[in-house]
Each structure stands twice: as structure tokens, then as C-alpha cells.
Design an enzyme around this catalytic site. Structure first.
Site, PDB file in Angstrom:
ATOM      1  N   GLN A   1      -8.788  -7.480 -10.394  1.00  0.00           N
ATOM      2  CA  GLN A   1      -9.442  -6.276  -9.849  1.00  0.00           C
ATOM      3  C   GLN A   1      -8.979  -5.025 -10.600  1.00  0.00           C
ATOM      4  O   GLN A   1      -9.786  -4.150 -10.928  1.00  0.00           O
ATOM      5  CB  GLN A   1      -9.121  -6.144  -8.364  1.00  0.00           C
ATOM      6  CG  GLN A   1      -9.565  -4.821  -7.752  1.00  0.00           C
ATOM      7  CD  GLN A   1      -9.351  -4.759  -6.257  1.00  0.00           C
ATOM      8  OE1 GLN A   1     -10.173  -5.257  -5.500  1.00  0.00           O
ATOM      9  NE2 GLN A   1      -8.254  -4.164  -5.817  1.00  0.00           N
TER      10      GLN A   1
ATOM     11  N   HIS B   1       0.837  -1.205   0.000  1.00  0.00           N
ATOM     12  CA  HIS B   1       0.000   0.000   0.000  1.00  0.00           C
ATOM     13  C   HIS B   1       0.871   1.254   0.000  1.00  0.00           C
ATOM     14  O   HIS B   1       0.605   2.219  -0.706  1.00  0.00           O
ATOM     15  CB  HIS B   1      -0.879   0.055   1.255  1.00  0.00           C
ATOM     16  CG  HIS B   1      -1.859  -1.066   1.385  1.00  0.00           C
ATOM     17  ND1 HIS B   1      -1.771  -2.022   2.361  1.00  0.00           N
ATOM     18  CD2 HIS B   1      -2.963  -1.369   0.666  1.00  0.00           C
ATOM     19  CE1 HIS B   1      -2.777  -2.865   2.248  1.00  0.00           C
ATOM     20  NE2 HIS B   1      -3.509  -2.500   1.229  1.00  0.00           N
TER      21      HIS B   1
ATOM     22  N   ASP C   1      -3.586  -7.593  -7.233  1.00  0.00           N
ATOM     23  CA  ASP C   1      -4.987  -7.960  -7.514  1.00  0.00           C
ATOM     24  C   ASP C   1      -5.243  -7.643  -8.988  1.00  0.00           C
ATOM     25  O   ASP C   1      -5.920  -6.663  -9.322  1.00  0.00           O
ATOM     26  CB  ASP C   1      -5.918  -7.178  -6.589  1.00  0.00           C
ATOM     27  CG  ASP C   1      -5.663  -7.504  -5.130  1.00  0.00           C
ATOM     28  OD1 ASP C   1      -5.931  -8.642  -4.716  1.00  0.00           O
ATOM     29  OD2 ASP C   1      -5.152  -6.634  -4.408  1.00  0.00           O
TER      30      ASP C   1
ATOM     31  N   VAL D   1       4.549  -5.579  -4.596  1.00  0.00           N
ATOM     32  CA  VAL D   1       5.713  -5.533  -3.696  1.00  0.00           C
ATOM     33  C   VAL D   1       5.808  -6.899  -3.014  1.00  0.00           C
ATOM     34  O   VAL D   1       4.783  -7.465  -2.606  1.00  0.00           O
ATOM     35  CB  VAL D   1       5.561  -4.405  -2.654  1.00  0.00           C
ATOM     36  CG1 VAL D   1       6.748  -4.382  -1.697  1.00  0.00           C
ATOM     37  CG2 VAL D   1       5.431  -3.053  -3.361  1.00  0.00           C
TER      38      VAL D   1
END
Ligand code: PAF
Length: 298
Positions: A173, A56, A170, A196
């Protein structure tokens, strides 16, 4: 996006002494966005469900380089979990998340309550097609992409970002939200960013926290097999044979396999064996009670 806004993309504007604001109501968010627009600042959105890890944070760092303002949304979206899934136990680490974002000089966290996103009487759902029906995650989590598409559309409408960041981890997605933004004519450009990984190759995921020490040790097998298959296919081995071996290796490593597939990297359709077709390998498998997904380019 108008030219002026476009020009300022990519420029990192420094905001000394940034104070992290956590907004929980739509009027407060609207005021902040109006402020950014009033100053002609570009906005990047990083949608998350919290439990932030370096994956993130790398999205946040990329976002900071590409826009004047970064909004990180933290919202554990109930509509993308099926009744038998882990909504109740999904890791929630809000204080640590805020601390990590503060260190990155992020100025705005959008953390709405469930009742703000889905007030009583809420009755609309976006049911995506195209890559959302590729026969990958959608086969095993049939509810998932409607939940994701609905919440992402809401976040994009609420935050009015110029860009929104999604991890390639993802991958399906990422394709679904890219199609969604295009089909709904949203002004936001969807930007994908590389996965990552831990040193041993395991893709970072909030769900890695569920792994027992033994499962954690076995988990890098997924990435190893993906790379072996990708190498074999790139070297000219027929994908059917490479995938058969890969599936066996994943089961041998202690996983219950949901799928290991080679797909067109753009459409996620099954391969047509057209020379030069971009290929993506995608895997989902369960170890113990934890379901992991990963993917690589060939
Ligand atoms: O990838 C996630 O964390 C979620 O699916 C998202 C995009 C934040 C929507 O809830």
C-alpha cells in the site's frame, strides 16, 4: 512545496490548549485548511480507518514532529472491502480514538460520512498499476488497491497536506500511494514509517482484535519466520530455499499461507538476483478467520 513551507517542516510548533475538532463536512474542512494556509502552517495527514493502536499513534507522533498541523482522517472506506470481507465487523472505536488523539494534542480529525466521500452518482475510480499489480495483495484482494487509491487521492485533494504518513506494515500500500502521488503530480510527499510491534514481534494491526487467545499465541510465528528467512538470505542462502523452508514453518505454525515472497524493495518486482538489489520479504497468511500481513527488509 514552497521554500517557506519547506523551512517550517520539521519544526514542532506548540499549540497550547489545543481543542480537538472533529469535522464531518467538506465546507468545514475547507475552512480549517484555508486557516492553516493563511497562517502559512504546514499540514501532515495521517489517513486511518480508526480502531487506532500504537502503530497509528506512532505515525501521528512522527507527523507532529514534521508539520505544524496534523489532520487524522478516520474513515472506514467501503470501496476497499470485497463483499465477502469484514466491512461490517471492522472494529469501530470512535470515542476511544478521539480520546487517544486528544492526549496527543491533535487538533483536527476528518471523519466524513460515506455519503460525503461517495455521494450518490459517484462514478470515478482510480485503478493503480505498477506496485499495485505486483502479484501480492492484489492477487488475493483484487478490488483492494483501486479502493485505497481512490480514497487516498480524495483525502489528499481534500486535506492538501504537505506530507502524508503511511505505515510500512502495509508495504505494498505504501508503494502504491507513493506511485499514485507521483503519477498524479500531487504536492504531498508520502512518508513511510516503521512497523510497530508487540513485544513478541506481532505487527500491530486493528485486525489483531479478531484473534482468539490460541491464534494470538501462534501469530508471532509470521515475524519470526520473516526474520529467519531474511537472516538466511542476508547470509548468502539462495532465496528460493529460504522461502521454501519459511513457507513450511508458517503452515506448521497453523496458518493457511497466501504468500511469502522476496521482492525488489522499491518496485516489488520479482528478484533479478542483481547483487545489491534491495530486498523486502512480504507475507500474508490466515489463521482462523483472520488474515494477517507483515514484511521485513533483508
Ligand atoms: O491503511 C489503512 O488504514 C487504509 O487502507 C487507508 C490508507 C486509511 C485508506 O482507507
Amino acid at each position: 512545496m514552497n521554500t517557506k513551507r519547506q523551512k517550517s517542516m520539521g519544526r514542532l510548533r506548540r499549540h497550547p490548549n489545543v481543542i480537538l475538532h472533529t469535522l464531518r463536512t467538506l465546507p468545514a474542512l475547507e475552512r480549517a485548511i484555508a486557516d492553516f494556509h493563511g497562517r502559512r502552517e504546514t499540514i501532515a495527514l495521517v489517513p486511518t480507518m480508526g480502531a487506532l493502536h500504537d502503530g497509528h499513534l506512532s505515525l501521528v507522533r512522527i507527523a507532529k514532529r514534521r508539520a505544524d498541523r496534523v489532520i487524522v482522517s478516520i474513515f472506514v472506506n467501503p470501496t476497499q472491502f470485497a463483499a465477502n470481507e469484514d466491512l461490517g465487523t471492522y472494529p469501530r472505536t470512535f470515542a476511544a480514538d478521539l480520546e487517544a488523539l486528544r492526549k496527543l494534542n491533535i487538533d483536527l480529525v476528518w471523519a466524513p460520512a460515506v455519503t460525503t466521500m461517495y455521494p450518490s452518482g459517484f462514478a470515478t475510480q482510480i485503478v493503480p498499476g505498477g506496485p499495485a499489480k505486483a502479484g501480492l495483495e492484489d492477487t488475493f484482494r483484487p478490488h483492494f488497491f483501486a479502493g485505497v487509491a481512490t480514497v487516498v487521492a480524495k483525502l489528499l485533494i481534500q486535506c492538501e497536506p504537505d506530507i502524508a504518513m503511511f505505515g510500512e506494515k502495509d508495504y505494498q500500500q505504501l508503494k502504491v500511494v507513493t506511485q499514485l502521488a507521483c503519477d498524479l503530480g500531487l504536492r504531498t510527499r508520502i512518508v513511510g514509517a516503521p512497523t510497530v510491534r508487540e513485544k513478541d514481534g506481532l505487527a500491530l494491526s486493528s485486525r489483531n482484535a479478531y484473534l482468539s487467545p490460541g491464534e494470538r499465541e501462534a501469530a508471532p510465528a509470521l515475524y519470526r519466520v520473516l526474520r529467519e528467512c531474511a537472516g538466511a538470505i542476508a547470509a548468502g542462502k539462495p532465496s528460493a530455499g529460504a522461502l521454501r523452508q519459511g513457507r513450511e514453518a508458517i503452515v506448521d505454525a497453523g496458518f493457511v499461507l497466501d504468500y511469502l515472497e522476496a521482492r525488489n524493495a522499491e518496485t516489488l518486482a520479482p528478484l533479478e538476483s542483481i547483487k545489491g538489489e534491495p530486498i523486502r520479504l512480504l507475507v500474508a497468511a490466515r489463521i482462523g478467520t483472520t488474515r494477517l500481513i507483515d514484511n521485513v527488509a533483508v
